[in-house]
Design an enzyme around this catalytic site. Structure first.
Site, PDB file in Angstrom:
ATOM      1  N   ASP A   1      -7.176  -1.371  -4.316  1.00  0.00           N
ATOM      2  CA  ASP A   1      -8.199  -0.997  -3.331  1.00  0.00           C
ATOM      3  C   ASP A   1      -9.099   0.101  -3.883  1.00  0.00           C
ATOM      4  OD1 ASP A   1      -7.072  -2.750  -1.467  1.00  0.00           O
ATOM      5  OD2 ASP A   1      -5.770  -1.206  -0.638  1.00  0.00           O
TER       6      ASP A   1
ATOM      7  N   ASP B   1       0.847  -1.189   0.000  1.00  0.00           N
ATOM      8  CA  ASP B   1       0.000   0.000   0.000  1.00  0.00           C
ATOM      9  C   ASP B   1       0.881   1.237   0.000  1.00  0.00           C
ATOM     10  OD1 ASP B   1      -2.444  -1.421   0.139  1.00  0.00           O
ATOM     11  OD2 ASP B   1      -2.204  -1.668   2.292  1.00  0.00           O
TER      12      ASP B   1
END
Length: 210
Positions: A176, A142
């Site tokens: 995401d 991420d």
């Protein structure tokens, strides 16, 4: 299906290219300020989306397998919907969700095999000593951190008064974002997305033109 493949390819290419760059150019925990409210912040997520975790290593394996099953079912559904000439308002968000799920599956399945986990510095792709984890046990990369507002909450607020607070503290990635956009799209336009009459009319127009 051409649009489905194109959208999936673009999402996966952007997701994996950025993750590869972050893994090989940033050390774990590093932040690169982009604006006053947006940083590239390299973190690794061993569990679910947006930094959530689920049941340790066994839970991670189950989660990855669950993602694979859901992705296969989504692909089957998208394929059938395109054959029936369903509305793009339904097919496109489902494709975004599918592509996002696959993007994070790739991390979970393979990143532990192809990257090392150095104590200092950046990771190496295909290291001589092997990766940091076996198949299905990789960590999701991420990097997007939008700290729109951070400060201390007013004292008059119950329970959290006087506590430090960051608005939207989650760190996430392209995959995401694609999943989130797909879900929001379906929620906002569910009337049109699931309008069977509209889908049948499009199918009839297609058949009459054949």
């Amino acid at each position: 299906m051409k649009k489905v493949f194109l959208i999936s390819f673009l999402v996966l290419a952007a997701d994996q290219a950025l993750k590869f760059w972050v893994k090989t150019h940033m050390y774990l925990g590093e932040k690169i300020p982009v604006t006053s409210w947006f940083d590239l912040h390299f973190v690794e997520n061993p569990g679910m989306a947006f930094g959530m975790e689920f049941g340790g290593e066994a839970g991670k394996l189950l989660l990855t397998l669950f993602r694979i099953v859901v992705s296969v079912l989504l692909l089957w559904l998208i394929r059938n919907l395109t054959r029936r000439h369903a509305s793009a308002t339904l097919v496109i968000p489902l494709t975004l969700i599918f592509a996002g799920a696959v993007g994070n599956i790739i991390d979970s399945m393979f990143y532990g095999l192809v990257f090392n986990d150095p104590a200092v510095g950046v990771a190496t792709f295909l290291p001589e000593g092997g990766g940091y984890a076996p198949l299905f046990h990789g960590r999701v990369v991420d990097m997007f951190y939008f700290h729109f507002w951070q400060g201390v909450l007013p004292q008059w607020l119950p329970i959290w008064g006087g506590e430090p607070f960051v608005f939207f503290p989650a760190v996430f990635n392209v995959a995401d974002a694609a999943v989130s956009v797909g879900f929001v799209w379906l929620l906002l336009f569910q009337g049109k997305a699931f309008d069977r009459k509209d889908s049948y009319q499009k199918s009839d127009r297609y058949m009459s033109g054949c």
